[in-house]
Design an enzyme around this catalytic site. Structure first.
Site, PDB file in Angstrom:
ATOM      1  N   ASP A  35     -25.638   3.319  48.150  1.00  0.00           N
ATOM      2  CA  ASP A  35     -25.775   2.695  49.471  1.00  0.00           C
ATOM      3  C   ASP A  35     -26.832   3.418  50.303  1.00  0.00           C
ATOM      4  O   ASP A  35     -27.087   4.606  50.105  1.00  0.00           O
ATOM      5  CB  ASP A  35     -24.404   2.754  50.182  1.00  0.00           C
ATOM      6  CG  ASP A  35     -24.330   1.800  51.357  1.00  0.00           C
ATOM      7  OD1 ASP A  35     -25.167   0.876  51.448  1.00  0.00           O
ATOM      8  OD2 ASP A  35     -23.430   1.981  52.201  1.00  0.00           O
ATOM      9  N   HIS A  52     -35.099  -0.857  49.004  1.00  0.00           N
ATOM     10  CA  HIS A  52     -34.593  -1.242  47.675  1.00  0.00           C
ATOM     11  C   HIS A  52     -35.577  -0.794  46.584  1.00  0.00           C
ATOM     12  O   HIS A  52     -35.172  -0.307  45.538  1.00  0.00           O
ATOM     13  CB  HIS A  52     -34.367  -2.753  47.597  1.00  0.00           C
ATOM     14  CG  HIS A  52     -33.293  -3.239  48.532  1.00  0.00           C
ATOM     15  ND1 HIS A  52     -32.086  -2.590  48.657  1.00  0.00           N
ATOM     16  CD2 HIS A  52     -33.241  -4.296  49.390  1.00  0.00           C
ATOM     17  CE1 HIS A  52     -31.339  -3.224  49.547  1.00  0.00           C
ATOM     18  NE2 HIS A  52     -32.024  -4.257  50.019  1.00  0.00           N
ATOM     19  N   LEU A 146     -24.800   7.150  26.074  1.00  0.00           N
ATOM     20  CA  LEU A 146     -24.258   6.919  27.422  1.00  0.00           C
ATOM     21  C   LEU A 146     -24.133   5.417  27.632  1.00  0.00           C
ATOM     22  O   LEU A 146     -25.048   4.662  27.312  1.00  0.00           O
ATOM     23  CB  LEU A 146     -25.227   7.501  28.474  1.00  0.00           C
ATOM     24  CG  LEU A 146     -24.984   7.103  29.938  1.00  0.00           C
ATOM     25  CD1 LEU A 146     -23.707   7.759  30.470  1.00  0.00           C
ATOM     26  CD2 LEU A 146     -26.172   7.505  30.826  1.00  0.00           C
TER      27      LEU A 146
HETATM   28  C1  IPE Z   1     -21.754  -1.741  48.757  1.00  0.00           C
HETATM   29  O1  IPE Z   1     -22.663  -1.532  49.776  1.00  0.00           O
HETATM   30  C2  IPE Z   1     -22.389  -2.555  47.661  1.00  0.00           C
HETATM   31  C3  IPE Z   1     -23.448  -1.904  46.917  1.00  0.00           C
HETATM   32  C4  IPE Z   1     -23.824  -0.663  47.042  1.00  0.00           C
HETATM   33  C5  IPE Z   1     -24.099  -2.724  45.946  1.00  0.00           C
HETATM   34  P1  IPE Z   1     -22.697  -2.470  51.074  1.00  0.00           P
HETATM   35  O2  IPE Z   1     -23.816  -1.971  51.923  1.00  0.00           O
HETATM   36  O3  IPE Z   1     -22.738  -3.900  50.662  1.00  0.00           O
HETATM   37  O4  IPE Z   1     -21.281  -2.164  51.726  1.00  0.00           O
HETATM   38  P2  IPE Z   1     -20.773  -2.331  53.211  1.00  0.00           P
HETATM   39  O5  IPE Z   1     -21.191  -3.682  53.698  1.00  0.00           O
HETATM   40  O6  IPE Z   1     -21.396  -1.242  54.009  1.00  0.00           O
HETATM   41  O7  IPE Z   1     -19.290  -2.161  53.108  1.00  0.00           O
HETATM   42  C1  IPE Z   2     -27.476  -0.543  49.072  1.00  0.00           C
HETATM   43  O1  IPE Z   2     -28.236  -0.348  50.214  1.00  0.00           O
HETATM   44  C2  IPE Z   2     -28.070  -1.570  48.147  1.00  0.00           C
HETATM   45  C3  IPE Z   2     -27.354  -2.855  48.125  1.00  0.00           C
HETATM   46  C4  IPE Z   2     -26.233  -3.112  48.724  1.00  0.00           C
HETATM   47  C5  IPE Z   2     -27.969  -3.909  47.353  1.00  0.00           C
HETATM   48  P1  IPE Z   2     -28.058  -1.236  51.512  1.00  0.00           P
HETATM   49  O2  IPE Z   2     -29.019  -2.372  51.434  1.00  0.00           O
HETATM   50  O3  IPE Z   2     -26.658  -1.631  51.694  1.00  0.00           O
HETATM   51  O4  IPE Z   2     -28.508  -0.221  52.635  1.00  0.00           O
HETATM   52  P2  IPE Z   2     -27.883  -0.027  54.075  1.00  0.00           P
HETATM   53  O5  IPE Z   2     -26.425   0.181  53.892  1.00  0.00           O
HETATM   54  O6  IPE Z   2     -28.182  -1.271  54.842  1.00  0.00           O
HETATM   55  O7  IPE Z   2     -28.578   1.174  54.611  1.00  0.00           O
HETATM   56 MG    MG Z   3     -25.098  -0.780  52.691  1.00  0.00          MG
END
Ligand code: IPE
Ligand code: IPE
Ligand code: MG
Length: 277
Positions: A35, A52, A146
């Site tokens: 995240d 990303h 792995l």
């Molecule tokens: C969880 O992250 C999903 C992934 C890392 C793919 P999110 O950014 O979607 O989660 P929330 O919305 O903060 O709970």
């Molecule tokens: C995690 O990073 C990747 C996915 C959920 C695809 P985020 O896109 O959720 O990044 P934040 O949480 O907005 O910083």
């Molecule tokens: Mg996120």
């Protein structure tokens, strides 16, 4: 583990972390909620998709480090069922990046003995993404060093529901529906992650203290590690630190800590009474 130490040159700052790890107590299965890509980009006044893109390198490094360490299973949360709520352009960029990663990484996955498996409701993915994924899954299916479970269009609740429904469907086909009784073992063996063991260590980057619908069944007794580091900044040292922290934990599974095992209640009572207040 030996493999990782051999790749570290003298003077490498990660050597200290790597040397501190006990190779006999490695987590067999690590799961990661990757995240913070959006916040990483925001802090640089970049569009979210730049975050990303910056998150691809840490995926590659983490997979390689886990293979070299001797971790057996790595489960990465890449896209949740709830992530469809995001703007269409962001979601499409994620699919593009995934296809790019799969194409580019296949030779390295083969060279390093890494088997890729996708978990989630894959039917809902755009056809070209699904095809690319299926071809890498098939091409790497005989690799054994792995196993990487890539969670895509994944939801822990959906996984449990899919398991229950497939158990019912199988029983109906075999004419055993009336006698059906579901126990833990039967349910677990129908999860997407079967037959992998449950994660020993669950890492979440970017500081959020929640599970976000990840591996709800499997993390019953996983050790949790949350770091403020954003996913694009997650590197080998961060992974080694998480493993070191894990190795300090006392995994009791509802029982008593190791220090208390094998001693009679009487001995324990004497110890408690004798100890100063
Ligand atoms: C969880 O992250 C999903 C992934 C890392 C793919 P999110 O950014 O979607 O989660 P929330 O919305 O903060 O709970
Ligand atoms: C995690 O990073 C990747 C996915 C959920 C695809 P985020 O896109 O959720 O990044 P934040 O949480 O907005 O910083
Ligand atoms: Mg996120």
């Amino acid at each position: 583990m030996k493999d990782l130490l051999e790749t570290l040159q003298p003077g490498d700052p990660d050597l200290e972390w790597a040397n501190a790890i006990d190779p006999t107590r490695l987590p067999a299965h690590i799961a990661i909620i990757m995240d913070g890509n959006g916040r990483w980009a925001n802090r640089r006044s970049l569009p979210r998709v730049a975050g990303h893109r910056a998150g691809v390198g840490p995926v590659r490094n983490t997979v390689e480090t886990c293979a070299r360490l001797g971790v057996k299973v790595l489960t990465l949360y890449a896209f949740s069922e709830e992530n469809w709520k995001r703007p269409r352009a962001e979601v499409e960029t994620l699919w593009r990046l995934l296809r790019y990663y799969l194409k580019k990484e296949l030779p390295d996955l083969q060279r390093n003995g890494i088997r890729l498996q996708a978990i989630g409701r894959l039917d809902a993915l755009p056809a070209p993404v699904r095809r690319e994924l299926e071809s890498v899954v098939e091409a790497t299916s005989r690799n054994r060093r792995l196993l990487v479970n890539l969670a895509i269009n994944y939801s822990g609740r959906s996984e449990i529901l899919d398991a229950v429904n497939s158990i019912i469907e199988n029983a109906r086909r075999q004419g055993r529906l009336d006698a059906l009784h579901i126990d833990e073992q039967l349910l677990a063996s129908n999860l997407y992650t079967a037959p992998s063991p449950d994660p020993d260590l669950l890492i979440r980057t970017s500081g959020e203290m929640r599970i976000s619908n990840f591996l709800l069944w499997q993390i019953a007794y996983s050790e949790l590690y949350v770091t403020d580091t954003l996913w694009p900044d997650f590197n080998r040292a961060e992974l080694l630190k998480a493993i070191l922290d894990y190795q300090k934990r006392d995994r009791r599974y509802g029982g008593l800590s190791n220090g208390w095992h094998g001693r009679s209640t009487e001995e324990q009572l004497i110890e408690v009474i004798a100890s100063p207040q």
